[in-house]
Design a protein around this motif. Structure first.
Motif, PDB file in Angstrom:
ATOM      1  N   LEU A 166      35.805   8.152  32.209  1.00  0.00           N
ATOM      2  CA  LEU A 166      36.774   8.651  31.243  1.00  0.00           C
ATOM      3  C   LEU A 166      38.192   8.265  31.658  1.00  0.00           C
ATOM      4  CD1 LEU A 166      35.254  12.232  30.826  1.00  0.00           C
ATOM      5  CD2 LEU A 166      34.800  10.207  29.426  1.00  0.00           C
ATOM      6  N   SER A 174      29.940  25.622  26.384  1.00  0.00           N
ATOM      7  CA  SER A 174      31.020  24.710  26.750  1.00  0.00           C
ATOM      8  C   SER A 174      31.615  25.159  28.069  1.00  0.00           C
ATOM      9  CB  SER A 174      32.093  24.689  25.654  1.00  0.00           C
ATOM     10  OG  SER A 174      33.147  23.815  26.001  1.00  0.00           O
ATOM     11  N   ILE A 182      40.725  15.931  29.716  1.00  0.00           N
ATOM     12  CA  ILE A 182      41.924  16.520  29.136  1.00  0.00           C
ATOM     13  C   ILE A 182      42.905  16.880  30.248  1.00  0.00           C
ATOM     14  CG2 ILE A 182      40.758  17.386  27.079  1.00  0.00           C
ATOM     15  CD1 ILE A 182      40.577  20.107  28.366  1.00  0.00           C
ATOM     16  N   ASP A 209      45.704  21.268  24.790  1.00  0.00           N
ATOM     17  CA  ASP A 209      44.485  21.981  25.172  1.00  0.00           C
ATOM     18  C   ASP A 209      44.799  23.174  26.061  1.00  0.00           C
ATOM     19  OD1 ASP A 209      42.274  20.270  24.032  1.00  0.00           O
ATOM     20  OD2 ASP A 209      43.331  18.756  25.196  1.00  0.00           O
ATOM     21  N   ARG A 255      34.770  15.223  27.642  1.00  0.00           N
ATOM     22  CA  ARG A 255      36.082  14.644  27.410  1.00  0.00           C
ATOM     23  C   ARG A 255      37.001  14.985  28.566  1.00  0.00           C
ATOM     24  NH1 ARG A 255      39.979  18.002  23.843  1.00  0.00           N
ATOM     25  NH2 ARG A 255      39.312  20.169  24.176  1.00  0.00           N
ATOM     26  N   THR A 284      29.774   6.027  24.187  1.00  0.00           N
ATOM     27  CA  THR A 284      31.137   6.413  24.503  1.00  0.00           C
ATOM     28  C   THR A 284      32.010   6.023  23.324  1.00  0.00           C
ATOM     29  OG1 THR A 284      31.409   4.309  25.650  1.00  0.00           O
ATOM     30  CG2 THR A 284      30.860   6.195  26.998  1.00  0.00           C
ATOM     31  N   SER A 327      28.342  16.335  25.338  1.00  0.00           N
ATOM     32  CA  SER A 327      29.534  15.521  25.141  1.00  0.00           C
ATOM     33  C   SER A 327      30.528  15.902  26.228  1.00  0.00           C
ATOM     34  CB  SER A 327      30.139  15.729  23.749  1.00  0.00           C
ATOM     35  OG  SER A 327      30.560  17.074  23.590  1.00  0.00           O
ATOM     36  N   ARG A 370      35.251   7.000  22.708  1.00  0.00           N
ATOM     37  CA  ARG A 370      36.615   6.681  23.117  1.00  0.00           C
ATOM     38  C   ARG A 370      36.661   6.670  24.629  1.00  0.00           C
ATOM     39  NH1 ARG A 370      37.924  11.141  19.956  1.00  0.00           N
ATOM     40  NH2 ARG A 370      38.854  12.115  21.786  1.00  0.00           N
ATOM     41  N   ASP A 426      38.397   8.518  26.489  1.00  0.00           N
ATOM     42  CA  ASP A 426      38.485   9.859  27.043  1.00  0.00           C
ATOM     43  C   ASP A 426      37.396  10.775  26.504  1.00  0.00           C
ATOM     44  OD1 ASP A 426      39.410   9.960  24.452  1.00  0.00           O
ATOM     45  OD2 ASP A 426      40.911  11.502  24.865  1.00  0.00           O
ATOM     46  N   HIS A 427      36.364  10.207  25.857  1.00  0.00           N
ATOM     47  CA  HIS A 427      35.362  11.032  25.188  1.00  0.00           C
ATOM     48  C   HIS A 427      33.995  10.366  25.300  1.00  0.00           C
ATOM     49  CE1 HIS A 427      34.813  14.000  21.605  1.00  0.00           C
ATOM     50  NE2 HIS A 427      33.965  14.211  22.587  1.00  0.00           N
ATOM     51  N   TYR A 428      32.999  11.130  25.694  1.00  0.00           N
ATOM     52  CA  TYR A 428      31.625  10.640  25.822  1.00  0.00           C
ATOM     53  C   TYR A 428      30.731  11.533  24.964  1.00  0.00           C
ATOM     54  CZ  TYR A 428      26.988  10.108  27.988  1.00  0.00           C
ATOM     55  OH  TYR A 428      25.647   9.914  28.218  1.00  0.00           O
ATOM     56  N   VAL A 429      29.769  10.914  24.263  1.00  0.00           N
ATOM     57  CA  VAL A 429      28.860  11.675  23.404  1.00  0.00           C
ATOM     58  C   VAL A 429      27.443  11.167  23.630  1.00  0.00           C
ATOM     59  CG1 VAL A 429      28.221  12.275  21.043  1.00  0.00           C
ATOM     60  CG2 VAL A 429      30.637  12.037  21.649  1.00  0.00           C
TER      61      VAL A 429
END
Length: 719
Positions: free
Chosen positions: A163, A123, A48, A176, A46, A32, A44, A34, A36-39
């Motif tokens: 998140l 996506s 938003i 976004d 996020r 992780t 991945s 950030r 608000d972001h997971y990879v």
């Protein structure tokens, strides 16, 4: 005297492990990045938001989780089909905020053999409207999403992300906007079509009237929002008559529901892999006539009670009692095989040698229990540290302690001193105060326990045969069950000594005391020195030739110092010089010996056809429909080296690699590498050796830890 030395240096074994807990490797991405972001290597995600009129009471607010898939990976729709799990999002919002129904874009169909599943690749955004009835007092507002999803290719990997997103009152959020607009364009459209269903033999006849012009004559996919209604992977037919579309779908014989109304999504079936499916048609079909009678499945009361205790919205790995007991058995057997490690066998042999020196059965049994307790406690402690580091976000696996040069150097010093002690160069009683020197005589049981700690320190890095599947399962189990598996490994390792200590008839098979004991003691020093050579080689992989040379020079200095102590024979000045030599060798050479060399990734294949592994290189080869063999190895893993020098260099195996056009990737785990750890976890393993075989279009095959040429050939030539 040998055991006193173990007691003295055994206390220092915890030092490098504690240092590892403080050490955080750099240069590799975390799971992780950030809040608000997971990879991950598969996907991945996020969190938003979209608030075009600003964050205010009554103003529209949208929250969404965007999941991006790597090539050939997908996640699942609200009805996953014949396998898989729908993505689950649990919102954690401020008080007086209400999240609406999650909106699912139009899915696509994925097939693997006879199975059919519904989901997304490329996506996708899963979004929900949020109603703001009141704004919290104060500054920034935090919204959270706990997300669970299943990422699948030919294998499946459960993933989870917590998140967090910070919002400010009055803030216009439109960064976004395009993502949310695209999401709206992919939602199924409801045209109020006249649709109905009826049963025709073993098929469900679905008919929709008044289909809009752009859809007429197209080949469609039909996605029921109710699970287990049809068989997604089975063959079915469709036909058009003007604006009327009709499909014959195979009815699921294990259907549990008989709904009067069913919502369906119709989508065009020509979306390429990785491309988003255009918006489909959503319709509600009414059932005409009765459903066939179904026999509801009976859930055992014990299982029902267990399910009732599970928190809602969570997904747990299924673990039956039979599976867990099998894992315990494999862990126990793997632990027993660890005694054949060249650096462990001498320790076990010296422990058994003690039976020839003492006929007291009570002391033998107490020592056996203490040794077992030391081994089991050490394995559990290592496992607890491993699980703790993993829960804290560190990508580590079994054997992590030897991925740090300081631990390797300490063990090399330890085994060198043990060898010198076995040769009779020094006695621990000459180095310690009298109170400590007599500890072994007063507490032989404690001495036996520390011998167990030493054995664990040198045996634990490798995964013995039968251990891989058991310890790999541990990463998916609750903490208590996972620690139980590691305790079983320790018990298996201690079992031979425990049995000999507890049953005197076994110890009587040993020869009686005599001069042979001194010869045997000195003979055991040579396997200790061989272990030092192995550790020096491991350190050379981590610190380079200069680091290995520095450690070797330090060992020479230590040996010279202890030789001087032996020659001093009570001479104070000479003893002081000896201690000075020992201290100078350790202090001056330690930093160079324990430096970490940065790993270099080879871009081209080596002379023997192997390439350095990377997630990107593996994915590229698999995507290109190539045969891929991945060797997860480490310099400190003895089993790995045996396999590489044996089965993998067999002429028939090398010929099979060449004729099959195999891409051979070597994932070197000698140094800490989070990417390799994640790849091992994806294969349900957390240690080396691990061997993964990828045939195009087939599920990955994981081979056993102890390879044979015949087993490897069978895996390579499978079709």
């Amino acid at each position: 005297m040998f055991k006193r030395l173990l007691l003295l240096i055994g206390l220092g074994l915890l030092g490098p492990w504690n240092a590892w807990a403080q050490w955080s490797p750099t240069g590799a991405p975390k799971a992780t990045a950030r809040a608000d972001h997971y990879v991950s290597p598969q996907t991945s995600a996020r969190l938003i938001a979209h608030a075009p009129q600003g964050l205010a009471i009554g103003a529209p607010l949208w929250l969404g989780v965007e999941i991006t898939h790597q090539a050939n990976w997908h996640t699942y729709w609200q009805n996953s089909g014949e396998s898989g799990i729908p993505t689950d999002i649990q919102w954690q919002l401020p008080e007086h905020w209400q999240a609406g129904t999650l909106q699912w874009p139009t899915p696509k169909k994925f097939t693997l053999g006879p199975l059919g599943n519904y989901g997304y690749d490329g996506s996708v955004l899963l979004a929900a409207p949020v109603r703001i009835n009141q704004l919290p007092q104060g500054g920034d507002i935090q919204v959270r999403a706990s997300v669970d999803w299943l990422a699948c290719r030919t294998e499946c990997i459960p993933e989870h992300a917590d998140l967090t997103l910070k919002l400010s009152p009055g803030q216009i959020i439109n960064e976004d906007a395009f993502v949310f607009e695209r999401h709206q364009q992919r939602l199924p459209m409801d045209h109020g079509l006249d649709a109905h269903m009826r049963i025709d033999g073993s098929e469900l006849l679905l008919q929709a009237n008044g289909v809009p012009e752009p859809w007429r004559g197209a080949s469609l996919e039909a996605f029921p929002e109710v699970a287990n209604l049809i068989v997604p992977g089975a063959a079915w037919t469709q036909q058009w008559q003007g604006d009327q579309w009709q499909a014959r779908l195979p009815l699921n014989p294990d259907r549990e529901l008989s709904p009067e109304h069913v919502h369906w999504v119709l989508a065009k079936a020509d979306a390429a892999h990785g491309e988003n499916t255009p918006a489909g048609l959503r319709l509600q079909a009414t059932m005409q006539g009765p459903w066939p009678e179904v026999t509801p499945a009976r859930v055992p009361p014990a299982l029902q009670a267990a399910l009732a205790q599970q928190p809602s919205g969570t997904t747990r790995t299924t673990n039956t009692p039979t599976t867990y007991w099998l894992s315990l058995g494999l862990a126990l057997l793997g632990g027993m095989l660890l005694n054949l490690m060249p650096c462990v066998f001498p320790v076990l042999a010296i422990k058994i040698l003690a039976f020839a020196q003492n006929d007291d059965v009570r002391v033998h049994r107490a020592s056996g229990l203490a040794y077992t307790a030391g081994v089991v406690a050490s394995f559990v402690a290592l496992a607890a540290l491993l699980l703790g580091l993993r829960s804290a976000g560190e990508a580590v696996g079994w054997g992590f302690q030897l991925q740090h040069p300081a631990t390797v150097a300490i063990l090399a010093v330890l085994f060198t001193l043990i060898a010198l002690n076995l040769f009779g160069w020094f006695e621990v009683t000459h180095l310690l105060p009298g109170r400590w020197a007599g500890l072994r005589l007063r507490h032989p049981v404690a001495d036996a326990a520390w011998s167990g700690v030493l054995s664990t320190a040198v045996a634990s890095p490798c995964t013995a045969p039968f251990m891989g599947a058991a310890l790999g399962a541990a990463i998916t189990l609750p903490t208590a069950q996972a620690l139980g598996l590691f305790a079983a490994v320790g018990l298996g390792m201690a079992l031979p000594y425990l049995l000999i200590s507890w049953f005197p008839v076994l110890s009587r098979l040993l020869p009686g005391p005599g001069a042979w004991m001194q010869t045997f003691r000195e003979l055991m020093a040579f396997p200790m020195l061989a272990t030092v050579v192995w550790l020096l080689w491991v350190l050379g992989q981590q610190s380079g030739i200069h680091g290995a040379a520095a450690l070797l020079l330090m060992l020479v200095g230590l040996a010279f110092g202890f030789w001087m102590l032996k020659r001093a024979a009570g001479h104070r000045l000479l003893s002081a010089v000896a201690y000075l030599v020992i201290a100078t060798s350790a202090i001056s050479l330690w930093p160079l010996a324990t430096q970490t060399r940065q790993a270099q990734i080879n871009v081209t294949a080596s002379a023997d056809g192997w390439q350095a592994w990377s997630p990107e290189r593996e994915r590229a080869a698999i995507s290109a429909q190539q045969r891929v063999f991945v060797d997860f190895t480490a310099a400190w893993c003895v089993t790995c080296q045996v396999n590489e020098l044996g089965a993998m260099r067999d002429p028939a195996v090398l010929e099979a690699f060449a004729q099959g056009g195999w891409v051979r990737l070597r994932a070197d785990w000698t140094q800490h590498d989070p990417a390799i750890t994640q790849a091992l976890n994806a294969l349900q393993r957390n240690g080396v050796p691990t061997y993964a075989v990828y045939h195009p279009g087939q599920a990955v095959v994981v081979l056993s830890e102890l390879l044979s040429a015949s087993q490897l050939l069978k895996a390579l030539q499978a079709r």
